[in-house]
Design a protein around this motif. Structure first.
Motif, PDB file in Angstrom:
ATOM      1  N   ASP A 162     -25.367 -30.243  -4.197  1.00  0.00           N
ATOM      2  CA  ASP A 162     -25.577 -30.540  -5.616  1.00  0.00           C
ATOM      3  C   ASP A 162     -24.331 -31.227  -6.158  1.00  0.00           C
ATOM      4  O   ASP A 162     -23.246 -31.082  -5.591  1.00  0.00           O
ATOM      5  N   ARG A 163     -24.512 -31.968  -7.241  1.00  0.00           N
ATOM      6  CA  ARG A 163     -23.363 -32.568  -7.907  1.00  0.00           C
ATOM      7  C   ARG A 163     -23.658 -32.656  -9.392  1.00  0.00           C
ATOM      8  O   ARG A 163     -24.822 -32.733  -9.788  1.00  0.00           O
ATOM      9  N   LYS A 164     -22.639 -32.602 -10.220  1.00  0.00           N
ATOM     10  CA  LYS A 164     -22.839 -32.927 -11.627  1.00  0.00           C
ATOM     11  C   LYS A 164     -21.543 -33.440 -12.230  1.00  0.00           C
ATOM     12  O   LYS A 164     -20.456 -33.137 -11.729  1.00  0.00           O
ATOM     13  N   ASP A 165     -21.699 -34.258 -13.270  1.00  0.00           N
ATOM     14  CA  ASP A 165     -20.520 -34.742 -13.971  1.00  0.00           C
ATOM     15  C   ASP A 165     -20.105 -33.667 -14.958  1.00  0.00           C
ATOM     16  O   ASP A 165     -20.853 -33.320 -15.861  1.00  0.00           O
ATOM     17  N   VAL A 166     -18.919 -33.134 -14.760  1.00  0.00           N
ATOM     18  CA  VAL A 166     -18.441 -32.043 -15.608  1.00  0.00           C
ATOM     19  C   VAL A 166     -17.984 -32.604 -16.953  1.00  0.00           C
ATOM     20  O   VAL A 166     -18.289 -32.071 -18.011  1.00  0.00           O
ATOM     21  N   THR A 167     -17.231 -33.676 -16.894  1.00  0.00           N
ATOM     22  CA  THR A 167     -16.825 -34.413 -18.088  1.00  0.00           C
ATOM     23  C   THR A 167     -16.949 -35.883 -17.717  1.00  0.00           C
ATOM     24  O   THR A 167     -17.394 -36.213 -16.616  1.00  0.00           O
ATOM     25  N   ALA A 168     -16.529 -36.758 -18.633  1.00  0.00           N
ATOM     26  CA  ALA A 168     -16.587 -38.190 -18.326  1.00  0.00           C
ATOM     27  C   ALA A 168     -15.680 -38.528 -17.143  1.00  0.00           C
ATOM     28  O   ALA A 168     -15.879 -39.504 -16.444  1.00  0.00           O
ATOM     29  N   GLU A 169     -14.679 -37.673 -16.918  1.00  0.00           N
ATOM     30  CA  GLU A 169     -13.679 -37.995 -15.890  1.00  0.00           C
ATOM     31  C   GLU A 169     -13.813 -37.158 -14.633  1.00  0.00           C
ATOM     32  O   GLU A 169     -13.299 -37.535 -13.589  1.00  0.00           O
ATOM     33  N   SER A 170     -14.455 -36.003 -14.738  1.00  0.00           N
ATOM     34  CA  SER A 170     -14.458 -35.131 -13.560  1.00  0.00           C
ATOM     35  C   SER A 170     -15.855 -34.786 -13.071  1.00  0.00           C
ATOM     36  O   SER A 170     -16.814 -34.741 -13.838  1.00  0.00           O
ATOM     37  N   VAL A 171     -15.919 -34.560 -11.773  1.00  0.00           N
ATOM     38  CA  VAL A 171     -17.189 -34.348 -11.093  1.00  0.00           C
ATOM     39  C   VAL A 171     -17.125 -33.041 -10.316  1.00  0.00           C
ATOM     40  O   VAL A 171     -16.083 -32.694  -9.754  1.00  0.00           O
ATOM     41  N   TRP A 172     -18.253 -32.331 -10.289  1.00  0.00           N
ATOM     42  CA  TRP A 172     -18.370 -31.072  -9.567  1.00  0.00           C
ATOM     43  C   TRP A 172     -19.263 -31.296  -8.361  1.00  0.00           C
ATOM     44  O   TRP A 172     -20.324 -31.900  -8.473  1.00  0.00           O
ATOM     45  N   PHE A 173     -18.827 -30.843  -7.205  1.00  0.00           N
ATOM     46  CA  PHE A 173     -19.582 -30.960  -5.957  1.00  0.00           C
ATOM     47  C   PHE A 173     -19.833 -29.565  -5.389  1.00  0.00           C
ATOM     48  O   PHE A 173     -18.923 -28.739  -5.362  1.00  0.00           O
ATOM     49  N   LYS A 174     -21.056 -29.360  -4.906  1.00  0.00           N
ATOM     50  CA  LYS A 174     -21.349 -28.164  -4.121  1.00  0.00           C
ATOM     51  C   LYS A 174     -21.641 -28.654  -2.709  1.00  0.00           C
ATOM     52  O   LYS A 174     -22.575 -29.427  -2.496  1.00  0.00           O
ATOM     53  N   ILE A 175     -20.826 -28.221  -1.762  1.00  0.00           N
ATOM     54  CA  ILE A 175     -20.863 -28.786  -0.414  1.00  0.00           C
ATOM     55  C   ILE A 175     -21.237 -27.718   0.609  1.00  0.00           C
ATOM     56  O   ILE A 175     -20.706 -26.603   0.575  1.00  0.00           O
ATOM     57  N   GLU A 176     -22.132 -28.085   1.508  1.00  0.00           N
ATOM     58  CA  GLU A 176     -22.468 -27.183   2.605  1.00  0.00           C
ATOM     59  C   GLU A 176     -21.316 -27.198   3.604  1.00  0.00           C
ATOM     60  O   GLU A 176     -21.044 -28.216   4.230  1.00  0.00           O
ATOM     61  N   ALA A 177     -20.607 -26.090   3.708  1.00  0.00           N
ATOM     62  CA  ALA A 177     -19.455 -26.008   4.621  1.00  0.00           C
ATOM     63  C   ALA A 177     -19.283 -24.550   5.043  1.00  0.00           C
ATOM     64  O   ALA A 177     -18.340 -23.872   4.637  1.00  0.00           O
ATOM     65  N   PRO A 178     -20.201 -24.048   5.901  1.00  0.00           N
ATOM     66  CA  PRO A 178     -20.192 -22.615   6.232  1.00  0.00           C
ATOM     67  C   PRO A 178     -18.895 -22.133   6.871  1.00  0.00           C
ATOM     68  O   PRO A 178     -18.454 -21.019   6.592  1.00  0.00           O
ATOM     69  N   ASP A 179     -18.279 -22.984   7.717  1.00  0.00           N
ATOM     70  CA  ASP A 179     -17.045 -22.546   8.384  1.00  0.00           C
ATOM     71  C   ASP A 179     -15.905 -22.360   7.390  1.00  0.00           C
ATOM     72  O   ASP A 179     -15.000 -21.556   7.615  1.00  0.00           O
ATOM     73  N   VAL A 180     -15.934 -23.128   6.312  1.00  0.00           N
ATOM     74  CA  VAL A 180     -14.909 -22.994   5.276  1.00  0.00           C
ATOM     75  C   VAL A 180     -15.228 -21.782   4.409  1.00  0.00           C
ATOM     76  O   VAL A 180     -14.373 -20.924   4.160  1.00  0.00           O
ATOM     77  N   ALA A 181     -16.489 -21.713   3.953  1.00  0.00           N
ATOM     78  CA  ALA A 181     -16.890 -20.669   3.004  1.00  0.00           C
ATOM     79  C   ALA A 181     -16.708 -19.268   3.594  1.00  0.00           C
ATOM     80  O   ALA A 181     -16.379 -18.327   2.886  1.00  0.00           O
ATOM     81  N   ARG A 182     -16.888 -19.156   4.901  1.00  0.00           N
ATOM     82  CA  ARG A 182     -16.810 -17.861   5.568  1.00  0.00           C
ATOM     83  C   ARG A 182     -15.443 -17.203   5.402  1.00  0.00           C
ATOM     84  O   ARG A 182     -15.331 -15.993   5.363  1.00  0.00           O
ATOM     85  N   VAL A 183     -14.384 -18.007   5.330  1.00  0.00           N
ATOM     86  CA  VAL A 183     -13.039 -17.421   5.381  1.00  0.00           C
ATOM     87  C   VAL A 183     -12.138 -17.764   4.192  1.00  0.00           C
ATOM     88  O   VAL A 183     -11.015 -17.284   4.129  1.00  0.00           O
ATOM     89  N   CYS A 184     -12.596 -18.608   3.243  1.00  0.00           N
ATOM     90  CA  CYS A 184     -11.629 -19.100   2.257  1.00  0.00           C
ATOM     91  C   CYS A 184     -11.317 -18.079   1.167  1.00  0.00           C
ATOM     92  O   CYS A 184     -12.077 -17.143   0.908  1.00  0.00           O
ATOM     93  N   LYS A 185     -10.147 -18.281   0.548  1.00  0.00           N
ATOM     94  CA  LYS A 185      -9.665 -17.393  -0.511  1.00  0.00           C
ATOM     95  C   LYS A 185      -9.130 -18.236  -1.668  1.00  0.00           C
ATOM     96  O   LYS A 185      -8.846 -19.424  -1.491  1.00  0.00           O
ATOM     97  N   ALA A 186      -8.958 -17.587  -2.834  1.00  0.00           N
ATOM     98  CA  ALA A 186      -8.502 -18.315  -4.027  1.00  0.00           C
ATOM     99  C   ALA A 186      -7.169 -19.007  -3.768  1.00  0.00           C
ATOM    100  O   ALA A 186      -6.263 -18.421  -3.171  1.00  0.00           O
TER     101      ALA A 186
END
Lengths: 287, 478
Positions: free
Chosen positions: A6-30
């Protein structure tokens, strides 16, 4: 494949992406980041992970359209594939129960401040958030932050929403009012982080800055991201991206970030000339 | 009975030189410098081989390529057979034929070289590999699957070699690579004009045909730890390389436009910065580029700078030409391309302008004194010899340290005080059960072929261990 779920324009300048990346999502932290490439000719773009779901196997990033590479990235449509998405990189933000915490996000930094503030809150800290943007059109994540933060302060340069002024004005006021503050975490434009560190330094308040330097591999191989911290050379990719803001050489950090100003312009001109192929019509379909 | 002696063909004393692009042309492009031998040239050079019975050349080769025998096949124009023979020992001959320091290995041992010039073994290896690539070499028949799984960390020379050898033994091999393309230093470090990336890709595709699986964009130590791999695989080989660049401990080293050689070369090679802005990664093009160091990486950087349009590409080295650690051929090519060498010179400070960009490097002149602990004459600074060298770009090529990712994330792996993984050099075994390592991560920065040799040794021992083969048996079968 790293599919753009998924993607959406958050503001006129910034964009939000939702990316399929299971190997990243499994282990990532803030506080950790990924490196993304649009296609075979693309730059490796470091982007901090905004949110993730280990079970569903996705991550989200928010980025600002600042140059050819990020404009090109923003041209991608839902369902497209990214050429690369590698991570998580960097050391996660060290979150402990330290008492009263202020998390500051400037501009796009709001995207990173959000998960970090949530982590501080979850660790049991009283957490206030200050966000700053040029004008209210550039605000995002406001409701999301309000959900968990003990307090949210909004600052705009033009006064179109919240406080008319900088995040540092808000911070200084809070410090001078005698409010007990144990830790300040800031992320945003380096000039903002520099001034946040200048504000807290005389009061001896522990201040962490999350640096967004130039990077290539993101694994400690090239040293493009090096930064002087307390007189020592550190690599933001493997030693950071979080550092003690009072020890960072801010002038050097800022000049290194603008290393490729002329080239960025050249790349942008090239992008604008060659862009037709990936432009979209009103329905969002590729022409 | 007296042996009838065959009349010997006339001895040709010198190597047949390889035709090359003219220096004035080649500094304008990134195409490969030597063209390579044609068939007739290869056969001609092969005839210089004396076919020594004890094959001293083979003992000079870290992976023991059957040099004499492949050269005999070249002489008989059996080029494809020669390629098959080389590949029994060396899975990347088109690479090693180009980047091995033959003068200190196989060719150093060549009997011809005692009185004359040695046989051009490297050039012949390159010819054979290129010929096979152009004429369709067959994928060797693989033995039936052993059902064993091996994970390899890092798709550089050590990992690729280990993977190839294990695949040929019937094992299932998965390589994990952190970058977006396989090849390691072959693809990010060594420039196109010395090792065309198409050739690296071909060699890697060949491995894929052997069933080797390559997972890109995957960081062992982050996405999965070595321990997690051990739960899925029968053995793990670590070939994560010496990827951490060293910087000099002098003021100004973090100014804008000061690069590590790794960064400079990665921008140009892996990310094709020389084709900017079509390719999106920029690289600074200075009128004067200063390179600090005199190894192969420094030569690569200096020659790259020239091709990016530098009027002056200057190498600064604190010792003399004699001590240059680079391959002879690289120094020779650099010389031909008008790379300027300033020997017995060392930087003491990088100076920036008001925007924090490099404008000069302050250097000291040295003279050679008594030999130091390495046996080389010790350079001693000459007092009062400070001088400025103006430049827009500085490239620091003084070596790399081992990549810390795996040691940091694998607590029970024994690591030396230099950050290398401690291994048994005869087997590649580490302190951790079922974990092997080789290449620069075990030795510190060395050569492509040494890393390949380590990959081979480990493959042999991994096979032995996971198949439960006794020592005697392997001796018999080999």
């Amino acid at each position: 494949m790293f599919t753009l779920i998924d993607r959406k324009d958050v503001t006129a300048e910034s964009v939000w992406f939702k990316i399929e990346a299971p190997d990243v999502a499994r282990v990532c932290k803030a506080g950790q980041f990924v490196i993304i490439r649009t296609d075979d000719k693309g730059e490796r773009i470091p982007l901090t992970i905004a949110d993730w779901d280990a079970n569903e196997g996705w991550i989200t990033v928010i980025f600002q359209k600042v140059g050819a590479s990020t404009y090109e990235l923003a041209d991608l449509l839902k369902g497209d594939n990214l050429r690369d998405c590698v991570g998580p990189l960097g050391i996660p933000t060290h979150v402990e129960n330290a008492g009263n915490t202020i998390v500051i996000g400037g501009g796009l930094g709001i995207a990173i401040a959000t998960p970090v503030a949530r982590a501080y809150k979850q660790a049991g800290n009283y957490t206030e958030v200050i966000i700053g943007v040029r004008n209210k059109e550039l605000l995002f994540n406001v409701d999301e932050i309000k959900e968990f933060a003990d307090n949210l302060h909004i600052c705009t340069d033009d006064g179109s929403e919240g406080r008319h002024g900088f995040v540092t004005d808000q911070l200084l006021e809070m410090i001078e009012s005698g409010q007990k503050i144990n830790t300040v975490f800031c992320v945003g434009p380096p000039i903002m982080m520099k001034f946040v560190s200048k504000v807290t330094e005389p009061f001896n308040i522990k201040t962490i800055a999350s640096l967004n330097t130039i990077m290539l591999d993101g694994t400690g191989m090239c040293g493009a991201c090096r930064v002087t911290v307390g007189g020592e050379t550190k690599f933001a990719c493997v030693d950071g991206p979080d550092f003690d803001a009072h020890l960072v050489e801010w002038e050097e950090t800022m000049s290194r970030l603008s290393s490729y100003k002329e080239e960025e312009k050249e790349a942008m001109d090239y992008y604008q000339k060659h862009r037709e192929g990936c432009q979209r019509d009103k329905k969002g379909e590729r022409k | 009975m007296t042996a009838q002696r065959k009349p010997r063909p006339q001895l040709i004393r010198t190597k047949l030189p390889m035709p090359c692009q003219e220096p004035s042309d080649r500094v304008q492009n990134f195409d490969e410098v030597p063209y390579g031998y044609n068939e007739a040239e290869a056969v001609f050079e092969a005839q210089r081989c004396l076919k020594c019975k004890n094959q001293p050349c083979v003992s000079g080769c870290p992976v023991e390529v059957p040099i004499r025998d492949f050269i005999s096949l070249v002489k008989e124009r059996k080029f494809l057979e020669a390629a098959v023979l080389i590949k029994t020992k060396n899975s990347l001959p088109a690479v090693t034929g180009r980047v091995c320091p033959q003068e200190s290995q196989c060719e150093a041992k060549c009997v011809m070289g005692r009185r004359h010039q040695p046989v051009a073994i490297g050039n012949l290896e390159r010819f054979v590999a290129d010929y096979a690539r152009d004429h369709g070499e067959e994928v060797p028949k693989l033995p039936s699957s052993t059902g064993k799984n091996i994970a390899i960390v890092g798709a550089g020379p050590a990992g690729l070699t280990c993977a190839g050898d294990l695949a040929l033994l019937g094992h299932k091999v998965t390589i994990y690579e952190a970058l977006h393309a396989p090849g390691g230093v072959l693809i990010y470090g060594i420039p196109e004009f010395r090792l065309p990336k198409g050739i690296v890709k071909y060699e890697i595709d060949f491995l894929k045909k052997l069933g080797v699986k390559i997972n890109l964009d995957f960081i062992v130590g982050s996405n999965k730890t070595v321990d997690e791999l051990l739960a899925e695989f029968d053995a793990v080989f670590i070939g994560s390389g010496a990827g951490a660049p060293r910087f000099l401990n002098i003021p100004g080293v973090n100014l804008v436009n000061v690069y590590s050689a790794n960064e400079y070369l990665t921008r140009v090679n892996l990310l094709k910065g020389y084709k900017f802005p079509e390719y999106k990664t920029p690289v600074k093009r200075g009128k004067t580029v200063l390179i600090i160091g005199a190894g192969n990486v420094a030569m690569d950087s200096a020659r790259t700078a020239k091709r990016l349009g530098a009027e002056h590409s200057i190498i600064i080295y604190r010792r003399s030409k004699k001590e240059c650690p680079a391959r002879q051929e690289e120094v020779h090519h650099a010389d031909e391309e008008d790379i300027e060498f300033r020997f017995l010179t060392n930087p003491i400070r990088v100076i920036g302008d008001e925007l924090g960009k490099v404008k000069a490097v302050e250097c000291l002149q040295y003279e050679l004194g008594e030999p130091d602990e390495t046996g080389r004459a010790k350079p001693i600074p000459i007092p009062g010899s400070e001088h400025l060298v103006e430049c827009e770009v500085v490239v620091i090529a003084v070596g790399n340290d081992p990549n810390p990712t795996i040691p940091r994330t694998t607590p029970d792996l024994e690591v030396s005080r230099w950050g290398t993984i401690v291994t048994d050099r005869n087997t590649g075994k580490t302190s951790k059960d079922r974990v092997y390592a080789g290449g620069d991560i075990a030795t510190g920065a060395a050569t492509v072929i040494a890393a390949m040799g380590a990959g081979k040794i480990a493959a042999k021992d991994i096979h032995k261990q996971i198949m439960g083969i006794e020592d005697e048996k392997i001796v018999e079968s080999s």
